[in-house]
Scaffold this active site. Structure first.
Site, mmCIF file in Angstrom:
data_model
loop_
_atom_site.group_PDB
_atom_site.id
_atom_site.type_symbol
_atom_site.label_atom_id
_atom_site.label_comp_id
_atom_site.label_asym_id
_atom_site.label_seq_id
_atom_site.Cartn_x
_atom_site.Cartn_y
_atom_site.Cartn_z
ATOM 1 C CG ASP A 1 20.035 41.525 -13.890
ATOM 2 O OD1 ASP A 1 20.415 42.692 -14.127
ATOM 3 O OD2 ASP A 1 20.653 40.750 -13.133
ATOM 4 C CG ASP B 1 25.096 43.793 -9.659
ATOM 5 O OD1 ASP B 1 23.924 43.622 -9.256
ATOM 6 O OD2 ASP B 1 25.451 43.570 -10.829
#
Length: 793
Positions: free
Chosen positions: A508, A574
């Site tokens: 990430d 997301d």
């Protein structure tokens, strides 16, 4: 910066005075014609549809370089692809001479010539390709000339060359200013073009590089621009504009590719659609600051270009030091699908491309967030394995003091408080169920409330020792260009990979790089940080063979072809709301194929939008990608679990088709019913989606056409029936019959040309159609009887 030091090649002989070379490369329906006249910088005369007449070797005098009867760059063996599509020396000369513009009033006294690196010395009054200077102010206006050319590594001596896909190296120099450029121009077998330049300082005094941007000309009637914008949770939103005088400049200063990244910049003739209109497109393959641009000057000349965006002082070249720019990829096609296919086929041709039998994945983030409990997590693993899930990923919250997003980031040590026995019990349980195990990291970031930040505050990126950037998600950037910081992260990650059986990293990157500098000096460091990230990924993969890495960056904020040289998929967004994902998946695939796109089935109520969707719509959206689940399975009903099991079984049975076939987008992009699918390379099978993304102003939709199939074949169509009937579904007669019987036989020509009546669906519903080539024993229906057997093909 610490540029790569390379010896300056002083032995290369320059072409004779006035030397001219014309090069024609062709592959997969694309031609590239380059003109090096009088040793000047190479200019692209033609980049677009293939030129030449098939079946001949071209007139006498057309050289076959390198090698006359072999693969490109070799002697012996088969001819290079498309070698027979030769123009001949006379035609090449005529083509290059015909491209020379007239000299307009009040302009330089010779025709303006746009080189691949545009420069003022050629009369170009637009944005220069190479800018920089030395301490005394000199060096800002180079005059690069060609010193040598090599085709597939062999010196190019013939004035005319025509061949198939190949790489041309052009050595350029301005000896007075002490600058040398190695320019690589490569036409790949997919018809995709890519270019890259490396600048070397050949003097003793340092040279500060400001910009190195490459440019490709596009036709004067390419009047439309298409690129992308977006934000967190809504990445890759298309935007169209007119191509007018001036510069359409997209500069990304986020230190990562960006949720609002240009993605692919297209210039197109009027009528651009998925299967209509000619388009020329570029993509800058770089994961840090970068630029794309479309520019037109008042003579009408138009170009597309791109390169890295360098911050002041990032690249200072000492004697013999070299800066290597990113690849600029360029795709030509008849319609957006054709443009996309060239990118896809190139990626799929790589030796390290992913196996299409990608494991169905469960990521536990939206199920547990930071609440890590072994009993709950093992229960999720049991439920997932029973459904057919093949990979289990533990997300954020397993390390240091990381009980929420305010602390612990950067301390890559398993939390003894949450995991007193380490991760072993969970990993052993997961692997005992036959699943792979994956783990979340954010290696480039740090919380100020962490052991590493307290011990080494100088490792935090900041423009001065007494100043720190604004926090984002309570975090700062860890400066990986500092060797000790790099070693800290590498060693902690490696220790975990050596201790535990980990197959997969979710990597990430949750904030932009603002005021990103080395804190001790204040010198900008985005360029070095980007290269260090590449190096860290490369090193971990080299020392842990078989390790897969997912590029996640606040969702889809790091999607580019350079990060995909070292990662195995991207997290598209997301936001897993299927309505939003219909758009984001559709346009992410303009650059990358479906097997590189993480596509998950979320819970019924979206965590990012609050919308409620049926499992059918969520699953029918997610199967077009690398399938996963992001859902608390313990909260699902037995009916939902059974339906989910069926969707996973459908996906795994069609996985190879979905992840190797050609993407086809069959609607015009304007209808409320989006039609897209995947067609096998042999055109023997396909899966299409009919997705209602809104309400239509008309009571009926356009006819359904299924491009990519064989018009001469016959196909069996079967609506996919999993779970409850989609809301509002009203089927036309052909679909009713196909649903009640074992599918419906339809001629391929009807599917590709005339089309079938479309069903009606309520908004945010989807229906899949499974298509397969009919067997020779099948029969087309006829009046009063079963019809005639289908001929074997």
């Amino acid at each position: 910066m610490s540029p790569r030091r390379t010896p300056v090649d002083t032995a290369v002989t320059a072409p004779r005075a006035g030397a001219t070379h014309r090069v024609h490369l062709t592959a997969a329906g694309v031609s590239l014609v380059l003109d090096v006249t009088d040793g000047r910088i190479p200019a692209i005369v033609h980049w677009g549809a293939a030129l030449g007449v098939s079946g001949g070797d071209g007139p006498t005098g057309t050289a076959r370089e390198p090698g006359t009867a072999g693969e490109p760059g070799t002697a012996g063996g088969p001819e290079p692809p498309n070698r027979s599509a030769a123009l001949g020396a006379a035609a090449l000369d005529a083509l290059c001479e015909a491209a020379v513009d007239v000299v307009p009033n009040n302009a330089v006294d010779v025709p303006v010539r746009l080189g691949i690196i545009p420069q003022q010395c050629d009369g170009w009054i637009g944005r220069p390709g190479l800018t920089g200077s030395r301490a005394d102010g000199s060096g800002w206006a180079p005059r690069l000339v060609t010193r040598s050319l090599h085709l597939e590594g062999r010196p190019l001596t013939e004035p005319h060359v025509e061949t198939g896909p190949a790489r041309l190296r052009v050595d350029l120099a301005d000896e007075n200013l002490g600058l040398a450029v190695a320019l690589d121009i490569e036409l790949l077998e997919s018809g995709l073009l890519r270019l890259r330049a490396a600048l070397t300082n050949t003097l003793e005094t340092p040279y500060d590089l400001d910009e190195l941007t490459l440019a490709l000309p596009v036709p004067g009637d390419a009047d439309e621009l298409l690129d992308f914008a977006g934000r967190w949770g809504k990445e890759r939103t298309p935007q169209r504009s007119r191509f007018t005088v001036g510069t359409h400049l997209r500069e990304n200063r986020r230190g990562r590719t960006g949720a609002d990244a240009t993605h692919v910049l297209h210039a197109a003739r009027p009528g651009l659609g998925f299967r209509t209109g000619e388009a020329w497109a570029v993509h800058t393959a770089h994961s840090g600051n970068h630029r794309h641009l479309a520019e037109q000057i008042n003579t009408g000349t138009r170009l597309l270009g791109g390169g890295e965006l360098l911050l002041p002082g990032e690249v200072r070249l000492g004697a013999g030091e070299q800066y290597v720019g990113p690849w600029l990829y360029a795709s030509y096609g008849a319609g957006l699908d054709d443009v996309a296919h060239r990118f896809h086929r190139h990626l799929r041709s790589r030796p390290h491309h992913v196996d299409p039998r990608r494991p169905v994945t469960l990521n536990v983030w939206e199920a547990v967030y930071f609440d890590h409990d072994l009993a709950r997590l093992t229960d999720l693993a049991d439920r997932a394995a029973a459904l057919g899930v093949e990979r289990y990923v533990l997300d954020d919250g397993w390390f240091g003091s990381r009980r929420d997003d305010t602390s612990g980031l950067g301390d890559w040590i398993v939390s003894a408080d949450v995991w007193p026995d380490g991760l072993g019990p969970l990993i052993d349980h997961v692997r005992g169920l036959g699943m792979e195990f994956g783990l979340w990291f954010e290696p480039e970031m740090v919380n100020e409330d962490s052991d590493v930040a307290r011990a080494h505050p100088e490792w935090i990126m900041a423009p001065a020792p007494d100043r720190i950037p604004l926090e984002s998600r309570h975090q700062q950037v860890l400066n990986l260009s500092i060797p000790a910081a790099y070693a800290h992260v590498r060693d902690q990650m490696s220790a975990l990979l050596e201790t535990y059986d980990i197959d997969y990293l979710k990597w990430d990157h949750n904030r932009d790089l603002l005021e990103a500098a080395t804190r001790a000096t204040g010198r900008a460091a985005v360029h070095e940080q980007t290269l260090a990230t590449y190096r860290l990924m490369d090193e971990l993969k080299a020392t842990h063979p078989g390790l897969e890495i997912e590029s996640c960056s606040s969702g889809g904020a790091r999607v580019d072809l350079e990060i995909l040289e070292r990662t195995d998929r991207v997290w598209v967004s997301d936001c897993i709301d299927p309505l939003e994902r219909q758009q984001m998946n559709r346009w992410t695939s303009q650059l990358i194929p479906l097997e590189l796109m993480g596509s998950h089935i979320a819970s019924g109520r979206s965590h990012s939008t609050g919308r409620l969707h049926t499992l059918g719509f969520r699953a029918a959206t997610a199967v077009f990608g690398h399938l996963g689940i992001e859902w608390d399975l313990a909260a699902a009903t037995e009916e939902e679990l059974e339906e989910l099991r069926e969707w996973i079984a459908f996906y795994t049975s069609r996985r190879e088709l979905l992840l190797t076939g050609d993407l086809v987008r069959a609607d015009r992009g304007e209808s409320a019913l989006w039609v897209h699918g995947v067609v096998a390379a042999d055109r023997g099978s396909a899966v299409f989606s009919l997705a209602a993304v809104g309400r239509s102003a008309e009571s009926q939709h356009e006819r359904l056409r299924f491009p990519g199939l064989d018009p001469a074949a016959t196909y069996r169509l079967r609506p996919v029936r999993i779970g409850p009937r989609p809301s509002g579904l009203t089927m036309p007669p052909w679909m009713t019959r196909a649903a009640e019987e074992d599918g419906l036989l339809v001629p391929g020509a009807a599917l590709t040309h005339s089309g079938l009546a479309a069903p009606l669906l309520d908004p945010e519903q989807a229906l899949l159609i499974d298509i397969s080539r009919a067997r020779c024993t099948d029969h087309l229906p006829g009046p009063g009887g079963p019809g005639d057997p289908i001929e074997r093909r």
